[in-house]
Motif scaffolding. Structure first.
Motif, PDB file in Angstrom:
ATOM      1  N   GLY A 512       0.817  -1.210   0.000  1.00  0.00           N
ATOM      2  CA  GLY A 512       0.000   0.000   0.000  1.00  0.00           C
ATOM      3  C   GLY A 512       0.848   1.257   0.000  1.00  0.00           C
ATOM      4  O   GLY A 512       0.556   2.227  -0.724  1.00  0.00           O
ATOM      5  N   GLY A 513       1.905   1.281   0.820  1.00  0.00           N
ATOM      6  CA  GLY A 513       2.785   2.452   0.854  1.00  0.00           C
ATOM      7  C   GLY A 513       3.516   2.656  -0.454  1.00  0.00           C
ATOM      8  O   GLY A 513       3.686   3.786  -0.921  1.00  0.00           O
ATOM      9  N   TYR A 514       3.956   1.562  -1.078  1.00  0.00           N
ATOM     10  CA  TYR A 514       4.630   1.678  -2.368  1.00  0.00           C
ATOM     11  C   TYR A 514       3.692   2.234  -3.438  1.00  0.00           C
ATOM     12  O   TYR A 514       4.084   3.057  -4.269  1.00  0.00           O
ATOM     13  CB  TYR A 514       5.171   0.316  -2.802  1.00  0.00           C
ATOM     14  CG  TYR A 514       6.229  -0.257  -1.893  1.00  0.00           C
ATOM     15  CD1 TYR A 514       7.172   0.560  -1.292  1.00  0.00           C
ATOM     16  CD2 TYR A 514       6.304  -1.622  -1.656  1.00  0.00           C
ATOM     17  CE1 TYR A 514       8.157   0.036  -0.463  1.00  0.00           C
ATOM     18  CE2 TYR A 514       7.280  -2.163  -0.821  1.00  0.00           C
ATOM     19  CZ  TYR A 514       8.205  -1.327  -0.233  1.00  0.00           C
ATOM     20  OH  TYR A 514       9.174  -1.842   0.578  1.00  0.00           O
ATOM     21  N   TRP A 515       2.423   1.779  -3.414  1.00  0.00           N
ATOM     22  CA  TRP A 515       1.467   2.277  -4.400  1.00  0.00           C
ATOM     23  C   TRP A 515       1.206   3.764  -4.201  1.00  0.00           C
ATOM     24  O   TRP A 515       1.122   4.530  -5.174  1.00  0.00           O
ATOM     25  CB  TRP A 515       0.150   1.496  -4.297  1.00  0.00           C
ATOM     26  CG  TRP A 515       0.143   0.245  -5.104  1.00  0.00           C
ATOM     27  CD1 TRP A 515       0.164  -1.032  -4.649  1.00  0.00           C
ATOM     28  CD2 TRP A 515       0.110   0.154  -6.543  1.00  0.00           C
ATOM     29  NE1 TRP A 515       0.160  -1.926  -5.696  1.00  0.00           N
ATOM     30  CE2 TRP A 515       0.115  -1.228  -6.872  1.00  0.00           C
ATOM     31  CE3 TRP A 515       0.080   1.075  -7.574  1.00  0.00           C
ATOM     32  CZ2 TRP A 515       0.099  -1.687  -8.180  1.00  0.00           C
ATOM     33  CZ3 TRP A 515       0.058   0.628  -8.887  1.00  0.00           C
ATOM     34  CH2 TRP A 515       0.073  -0.734  -9.183  1.00  0.00           C
ATOM     35  N   ALA A 516       1.045   4.187  -2.940  1.00  0.00           N
ATOM     36  CA  ALA A 516       0.820   5.607  -2.682  1.00  0.00           C
ATOM     37  C   ALA A 516       1.988   6.438  -3.216  1.00  0.00           C
ATOM     38  O   ALA A 516       1.801   7.512  -3.809  1.00  0.00           O
ATOM     39  CB  ALA A 516       0.626   5.839  -1.177  1.00  0.00           C
ATOM     40  N   GLU A 517       3.203   5.943  -3.027  1.00  0.00           N
ATOM     41  CA  GLU A 517       4.393   6.628  -3.526  1.00  0.00           C
ATOM     42  C   GLU A 517       4.397   6.681  -5.054  1.00  0.00           C
ATOM     43  O   GLU A 517       4.721   7.710  -5.665  1.00  0.00           O
ATOM     44  CB  GLU A 517       5.623   5.885  -3.014  1.00  0.00           C
ATOM     45  CG  GLU A 517       6.951   6.556  -3.273  1.00  0.00           C
ATOM     46  CD  GLU A 517       8.089   5.754  -2.682  1.00  0.00           C
ATOM     47  OE1 GLU A 517       8.488   4.746  -3.301  1.00  0.00           O
ATOM     48  OE2 GLU A 517       8.552   6.108  -1.579  1.00  0.00           O
ATOM     49  N   ALA A 518       4.034   5.559  -5.697  1.00  0.00           N
ATOM     50  CA  ALA A 518       4.023   5.512  -7.162  1.00  0.00           C
ATOM     51  C   ALA A 518       2.979   6.464  -7.731  1.00  0.00           C
ATOM     52  O   ALA A 518       3.231   7.163  -8.718  1.00  0.00           O
ATOM     53  CB  ALA A 518       3.747   4.079  -7.629  1.00  0.00           C
ATOM     54  N   PHE A 519       1.794   6.513  -7.127  1.00  0.00           N
ATOM     55  CA  PHE A 519       0.767   7.426  -7.619  1.00  0.00           C
ATOM     56  C   PHE A 519       1.145   8.885  -7.341  1.00  0.00           C
ATOM     57  O   PHE A 519       0.804   9.777  -8.122  1.00  0.00           O
ATOM     58  CB  PHE A 519      -0.587   7.095  -6.999  1.00  0.00           C
ATOM     59  CG  PHE A 519      -1.303   5.965  -7.676  1.00  0.00           C
ATOM     60  CD1 PHE A 519      -1.651   6.052  -9.007  1.00  0.00           C
ATOM     61  CD2 PHE A 519      -1.625   4.801  -6.997  1.00  0.00           C
ATOM     62  CE1 PHE A 519      -2.301   5.009  -9.662  1.00  0.00           C
ATOM     63  CE2 PHE A 519      -2.273   3.753  -7.632  1.00  0.00           C
ATOM     64  CZ  PHE A 519      -2.618   3.858  -8.965  1.00  0.00           C
ATOM     65  N   GLN A 520       1.854   9.127  -6.234  1.00  0.00           N
ATOM     66  CA  GLN A 520       2.321  10.488  -5.970  1.00  0.00           C
ATOM     67  C   GLN A 520       3.286  10.937  -7.064  1.00  0.00           C
ATOM     68  O   GLN A 520       3.227  12.080  -7.539  1.00  0.00           O
ATOM     69  CB  GLN A 520       3.021  10.551  -4.608  1.00  0.00           C
ATOM     70  CG  GLN A 520       3.567  11.934  -4.250  1.00  0.00           C
ATOM     71  CD  GLN A 520       2.466  12.962  -4.115  1.00  0.00           C
ATOM     72  OE1 GLN A 520       1.604  12.845  -3.240  1.00  0.00           O
ATOM     73  NE2 GLN A 520       2.480  13.978  -4.961  1.00  0.00           N
ATOM     74  N   ARG A 521       4.190  10.042  -7.465  1.00  0.00           N
ATOM     75  CA  ARG A 521       5.117  10.378  -8.546  1.00  0.00           C
ATOM     76  C   ARG A 521       4.361  10.628  -9.847  1.00  0.00           C
ATOM     77  O   ARG A 521       4.681  11.550 -10.601  1.00  0.00           O
ATOM     78  CB  ARG A 521       6.134   9.251  -8.729  1.00  0.00           C
ATOM     79  CG  ARG A 521       7.185   9.545  -9.789  1.00  0.00           C
ATOM     80  CD  ARG A 521       8.229   8.429  -9.875  1.00  0.00           C
ATOM     81  NE  ARG A 521       7.636   7.158 -10.247  1.00  0.00           N
ATOM     82  CZ  ARG A 521       7.500   6.127  -9.419  1.00  0.00           C
ATOM     83  NH1 ARG A 521       7.909   6.220  -8.170  1.00  0.00           N
ATOM     84  NH2 ARG A 521       6.952   5.002  -9.832  1.00  0.00           N
ATOM     85  N   LEU A 522       3.341   9.818 -10.119  1.00  0.00           N
ATOM     86  CA  LEU A 522       2.561   9.986 -11.339  1.00  0.00           C
ATOM     87  C   LEU A 522       1.860  11.345 -11.348  1.00  0.00           C
ATOM     88  O   LEU A 522       1.913  12.082 -12.339  1.00  0.00           O
ATOM     89  CB  LEU A 522       1.542   8.847 -11.458  1.00  0.00           C
ATOM     90  CG  LEU A 522       0.545   8.925 -12.616  1.00  0.00           C
ATOM     91  CD1 LEU A 522       1.268   9.006 -13.950  1.00  0.00           C
ATOM     92  CD2 LEU A 522      -0.396   7.718 -12.596  1.00  0.00           C
ATOM     93  N   VAL A 523       1.209  11.694 -10.235  1.00  0.00           N
ATOM     94  CA  VAL A 523       0.490  12.971 -10.168  1.00  0.00           C
ATOM     95  C   VAL A 523       1.473  14.137 -10.284  1.00  0.00           C
ATOM     96  O   VAL A 523       1.222  15.114 -11.011  1.00  0.00           O
ATOM     97  CB  VAL A 523      -0.317  13.058  -8.860  1.00  0.00           C
ATOM     98  CG1 VAL A 523      -0.877  14.464  -8.660  1.00  0.00           C
ATOM     99  CG2 VAL A 523      -1.457  12.051  -8.878  1.00  0.00           C
TER     100      VAL A 523
END
Length: 540
Positions: A512-523
């Motif tokens: 979950g933390g990795y996904w939040a980080e990946a979506f933050q980079r995308l945004v």
């Protein structure tokens, strides 16, 4: 220890270098005593000798001052865009521990898109960024066309002064390899470069000339064809793909008798892309004898009788007689014949059926995969969208790609024959049905920015993967494409995905933390791309 007069004179520098290489224990510097101070004495002596050598240099003859750099008539970049370009060129991305990319955008991956937009707007670069821009293009060949177009005439001026940037002279119209202009002068320069240039320069010249004067390029190639090396003939022949027309057929027919098998195969491939060429007719006749419709079956089915031999005529027309390891001879010959035959052969041969109806027919005796794979290659070679649609099938089909697509690579190539909108729509439907696990190659065929339905299909599929609790680096390729290709206007839709989700019991630890980080980079990347576009829209 200071060095006395004995340490000066001819050859002293060589003595100091020898002492440094051997060590002061084995070779004491001139004028110094053996012991702990010898190393310091060596450094002092080297410093003094360096000054003496510099002071003793005789002035050389002054070189002619370079001509001034040419003017660039394009408007300058807006200040904000110029600062952005500097940051893109100086970015040195790194990876966080454990293979994680972190939440910061990869700025170098945004440079191609920035250059494309700047070139479309017609801006000139600030002179001070040209060295960094040329260094970036030197390291990444995919950047070169856009980077050199943006760098403009001053890039050529710099490239003539620095051998590291000589690639710009070989690749830019107006450089050493592409004499520009018209008339006898330009023709004479092109002829001299063709006769005397390096191989890379000659390839670039031929490609440049082929783009603006196909017949002239073909005549230039024909003038030295008999004396070229086989590997060079192969590369030169490949340039005829640009602007290929029926006028090239006589030259290509002659190349079918070349000494090199690879040259013959390339000539045959080019001729088969001309549906009215004599070779295409010969291949159609051969392939038609191998494929027929058996109306006694219910429903009617295609039957295949592969060739029993590869005769001299087939080999002359580009059929490779010896199959790769693991392939049967007859199926290997059969696939080459069908691939090279014009696709217009098959409706006439199969009772007037459309491509969709032909692809839907059963094929007897296990020949379906071989036949459909050959039709796929023919559709790509002949740029036939109708056959490509039939072979792709519906993107929602359970078999994930239609009856004719035998691999993801074939599907991606078939998509390349369709228009950008239709391509994006098909891939969106594929992702909606089959998810992202097989979509990376297909997404790479879609135009940038992705159409809204495609972008939303990708985001929805990423969200499903996130909810499933898998690690995001399983989708790192797709996520990287999304950062570069998703429409920046979609950033607002992603805000809800930035929080760390509740992880199901069977989720991978910490996913979950990795996904939040990946979506933050995308945004963050999408908003950065929006800012970049706005900066380039501003008036200078």
């Amino acid at each position: 220890m200071p060095v006395g007069p004995a340490a000066s004179g001819a050859g002293v520098w060589e003595g100091l270098v020898t002492s440094a290489l051997l060590g002061t224990d084995r070779r004491t510097p001139p004028g110094a005593a053996r012991g702990p101070g010898a190393a310091t004495a060596l450094l002092d002596a080297a410093a003094a000798e360096t000054v003496r050598r510099r002071a003793g240099l005789r002035p050389a003859r002054a070189a002619r001052r370079p001509d001034p750099a040419p003017e660039d008539p394009r408007p300058p970049l807006p200040d904000a865009a110029a600062r952005r370009l500097t940051s893109l060129l100086t970015d040195r991305p790194g990876t966080a521990g454990g293979g994680r990319r972190g939440s910061a955008p990869d700025l170098m991956e945004l440079l191609p898109q920035w250059l494309e937009t700047a070139n479309a707007r017609g801006f000139a670069p600030p002179p001070q960024v040209l060295p960094a821009l040329l260094d970036a293009a030197r390291g990444r060949t995919d950047l070169r066309p856009a980077a050199l177009a943006f760098a403009g005439p001053r890039a050529l001026w710099l490239a003539r002064l620095n051998p590291d940037w000589r690639f710009a002279l070989r690749a830019t119209p107006g450089g050493e390899t592409a004499p520009s202009g018209a008339g006898a002068g330009a023709a004479e320069r092109a002829r001299r470069l063709w006769d005397e240039g390096l191989f890379a320069e000659r390839v670039a010249l031929l490609a440049s000339l082929r783009a603006r004067d196909p017949a002239g390029a073909r005549e230039l190639l024909a003038s030295t064809w008999a004396t070229e090396r086989a590997e060079d003939r192969l590369m030169f022949l490949d340039s005829l793909r640009t602007g290929l027309t029926a006028a090239d057929e006589p030259f290509l027919e002659q190349a079918l008798t070349d000494r090199s098998r690879n040259v013959r195969a390339t000539a045959a491939e080019l001729l088969s892309a001309l549906p009215h060429s004599a070779l295409a007719g010969r291949m159609a006749a051969r392939a038609a004898t191998c494929v027929s419709l058996d109306r006694t079956l219910t429903p009617p089915a295609i039957t295949v009788e592969a060739p029993h031999e590869c005769d001299a005529g087939m080999e002359r027309d580009g059929v490779v007689a010896r199959p790769p390891a693991g392939r049967g001879e007859r199926s290997w010959w059969f696939g080459q014949l069908v691939e090279a035959a014009p696709l217009a052969t098959w409706p006439d041969r199969l009772a007037g059926r459309t491509p969709e109806e032909i692809v839907a027919l059963p094929v007897s005796d296990g020949w379906q995969s071989e036949l459909h794979a050959a039709w796929c290659r023919a559709a790509v070679r002949q740029r036939d969208g109708g056959w490509a649609r039939a072979l792709l099938g519906a993107p929602t089909a359970p078999e994930a790609g239609g009856p004719g697509a035998v691999s993801l690579a074939e599907r991606a190539k078939l998509l390349g024959t369709l228009g950008a909108g239709e391509r994006a729509e098909w891939v969106a439907g594929f992702i909606g049905t089959h998810g992202l696990s097989e979509a990376f190659q297909l997404l790479g065929m879609c135009g940038v920015p992705w159409a809204t339905p495609l972008g939303r299909a990708v985001v929805d599929a990423l969200n499903i993967a996130r909810d499933a609790g898998s690690y995001p680096w399983s989708f790192s390729g797709v996520m990287g494409l999304a950062e570069r290709c998703l429409d920046p206007s979609e950033a607002g839709r992603l805000d809800g995905l930035l929080a760390i989700p509740d992880e199901p019991e069977d989720a991978s630890p910490g996913a979950g933390g990795y996904w939040a980080e990946a979506f933050q980079r995308l945004v963050t990347t999408l908003r950065l791309r929006a800012a970049m576009a706005e900066e380039l829209r501003a008036a200078p």
